[in-house]
Write an enzyme that holds these catalytic residues in place. Structure first.
Site, PDB file in Angstrom:
ATOM      1  N   PHE A  27       0.859  -1.187   0.000  1.00 25.05           N
ATOM      2  CA  PHE A  27       0.000   0.000   0.000  1.00 25.05           C
ATOM      3  C   PHE A  27       0.890   1.229   0.000  1.00 25.05           C
ATOM      4  O   PHE A  27       1.636   1.468   0.952  1.00 25.05           O
ATOM      5  CB  PHE A  27      -0.960   0.055   1.196  1.00 25.05           C
ATOM      6  CG  PHE A  27      -1.856   1.258   1.097  1.00 25.05           C
ATOM      7  CD1 PHE A  27      -3.020   1.211   0.347  1.00 25.05           C
ATOM      8  CD2 PHE A  27      -1.513   2.463   1.691  1.00 25.05           C
ATOM      9  CE1 PHE A  27      -3.832   2.339   0.202  1.00 25.05           C
ATOM     10  CE2 PHE A  27      -2.319   3.599   1.549  1.00 25.05           C
ATOM     11  CZ  PHE A  27      -3.480   3.528   0.806  1.00 25.05           C
TER      12      PHE A  27
ATOM     13  N   ASP B 104       9.222   3.007   2.174  1.00 24.04           N
ATOM     14  CA  ASP B 104       8.033   3.787   2.465  1.00 24.04           C
ATOM     15  C   ASP B 104       7.756   3.661   3.961  1.00 24.04           C
ATOM     16  O   ASP B 104       7.180   2.684   4.426  1.00 24.04           O
ATOM     17  CB  ASP B 104       6.846   3.274   1.637  1.00 24.04           C
ATOM     18  CG  ASP B 104       5.568   4.058   1.915  1.00 24.04           C
ATOM     19  OD1 ASP B 104       5.530   4.811   2.912  1.00 24.04           O
ATOM     20  OD2 ASP B 104       4.608   3.913   1.136  1.00 24.04           O
TER      21      ASP B 104
ATOM     22  N   LYS C  84       2.123  11.237   7.221  1.00 22.13           N
ATOM     23  CA  LYS C  84       1.289  10.968   8.394  1.00 22.13           C
ATOM     24  C   LYS C  84       1.742  11.716   9.655  1.00 22.13           C
ATOM     25  O   LYS C  84       1.484  12.898   9.774  1.00 22.13           O
ATOM     26  CB  LYS C  84       1.176   9.459   8.596  1.00 22.13           C
ATOM     27  CG  LYS C  84       0.415   8.815   7.434  1.00 22.13           C
ATOM     28  CD  LYS C  84      -0.132   7.451   7.704  1.00 22.13           C
ATOM     29  CE  LYS C  84      -1.167   7.086   6.652  1.00 22.13           C
ATOM     30  NZ  LYS C  84      -0.829   5.957   5.827  1.00 22.13           N
TER      31      LYS C  84
END
Ligand SMILES: *Cc1c(COP(=O)(O)O)cnc(C)c1O
Length: 404
Positions: free
Chosen positions: A142, A227, A256
């Site tokens: 993802f 990531d 985030k």
């Protein structure tokens, strides 16, 4: 009079695109690990906005920095310098041991920016023929929702009927270094991978995988892009998840929690070679690197480090994992996690994980199911031992019910 919860939910359904299926709770306030719904009921947040609020909801120091900066200067565009960008670069580079920083907004934009940078590096430094660059990615990844990214997703919900997609990506199994070795060609410019696959259900690769990946990337002059948008910034009990593996990425993606949940802020961190290929006019964003984002991110990083949140994530993560493992319930097939990135895997016969998340909500815990049979648990990093013990008790009570 306050409108009833069902009214908010009905109006969302009426006027909004239905691209989410939220639990039936309407939140209106948050503080630390807690959130409150419109009826004043309190919940322990065990999702943390997918790890964007690692520092806890409405952290007072990040709030103060945001308010102060919002009253001074919010956006200049990068056509001019601003006095928050340089200190943000310097502090982030120093903290993470990176040479260069590219500031951008969302996580997906950081991934896109990395893809553009490593392709350019491939053509201009490595000498790959123009238009031939290949990037290797993993199954069940993802990395976000933009077109380039969903084009290399293996989740049909994510990619179906959104094509045609950009070429140049090769998909291999996660955790399989041999598959990486076999997929490499002279045109491979990068390997893009999550240190722990978050959305896939907190999938931790076998030990030895990442050291071997690092060796292969170095040996073939391939950029290793980690990531760390979800795993980074303390979530796994280290600043970066790569530290558990004893390796260093060539390109690291953060997002985030980089703003503690106040504002979309993301960044690509790299060495001079990769980000140095981007020349004026070749990449950018109106909001990327704006003074408000920089001030918020600086405060968010300071909170994480100065308040010992990373160490707390390690300690409370271990306590939480042990607690979850001590639950005797035949609904549970596996408990796994690193730091405060945890997952409880249910037996398929136990019924959908979502039903257990609904029971947990009644018990005052908000958690999110993923992939039908997994409950993800990722509270803010400021959680206390008492709160962990209380959460384990509630989760134990919920999972010993038979909802199949
Ligand atoms: C959330 C996430 C993204 C995408 O971030 P957005 O801000 O939603 O675009 C990318 N990679 C990982 C690992 C993530 O968890």
């Amino acid at each position: 009079m306050r409108p009833p919860v069902t009214d908010f939910i009905a109006r969302e359904a009426q006027f909004g695109a239905q691209n989410y299926a939220p639990l039936g709770v309407v939140l209106s306030r948050g503080e630390g690990v807690w959130v409150w719904d419109t009826d004043g009921k309190r919940y322990l947040d065990c999702l943390s906005a997918y790890s964007a609020v690692n520092q806890g909801h409405c952290h007072p120091k990040i709030l103060a920095a945001m308010v102060e900066q919002a009253g001074r200067l919010t956006l200049t565009s990068r056509a001019f310098h601003n006095d928050q960008l340089a200190p943000f670069y310097e502090e982030l580079a120093e903290l993470t041991g990176s040479h260069k920083v590219l500031p951008i907004n969302s996580g997906a934009e950081a991934v896109e920016s990395a893809i553009k940078s490593v392709r350019k590096w491939g053509y201009e430094v490595k000498g790959v023929p123009d238009g031939e660059a290949e990037i290797i990615v993993c199954a069940d990844n993802f990395h976000g929702r933009t077109l380039a990214i969903v084009g290399f997703s293996t989740d049909p919900d994510t990619s179906a009927h959104f094509g045609p997609f950009a070429p140049g990506f090769k998909i291999i199994p996660f955790g399989d270094a041999r598959a990486l070795e076999d997929a490499i060609t002279p045109n491979t410019v990068a390997f893009l991978v999550e240190p722990i696959q978050g959305e896939a259900g907190v999938i931790i690769p076998p030990s030895g995988y990442f050291p071997r990946v690092r060796e292969l990337c170095t040996g073939h002059n391939i950029m290793l892009i980690l990531d760390e948008i979800q795993t980074g910034l303390g979530r796994t009990g280290k600043l970066l998840a790569e530290q558990h593996e004893g390796i260093e990425a060539d390109v690291t993606l953060l997002g985030k929690a980089l703003s503690g949940g106040f504002y979309p802020v993301s960044a690509v961190l790299s060495n001079n070679e990769v980000l140095g290929t981007l020349k004026p006019g070749q990449h950018g964003s109106t909001f990327g690197g704006n003074p408000l984002a920089c001030a918020v991110a600086r405060a968010a990083l300071r909170a994480l480090v100065d308040e010992g949140m990373i160490e707390n994530a390690a300690a409370q993560g271990a306590r939480f994992l042990e607690g979850l493992r001590s639950i005797r319930a035949n609904t549970i097939s596996e408990v796994r996690g690193r730091g405060l990135m945890l997952a409880v895997e249910l037996h398929p016969e136990a019924g959908p994980a979502r039903r257990y998340c609904e029971v947990l909500r009644e018990k005052g815990i908000l958690a999110k199911d993923t992939h039908d049979h997994t409950i993800r648990i990722a509270p803010p990093l400021v959680i206390t031992p008492d709160q962990v013990d209380w959460a384990v008790e509630q989760i134990g009570a919920a999972l010993t019910q038979d909802l199949s």
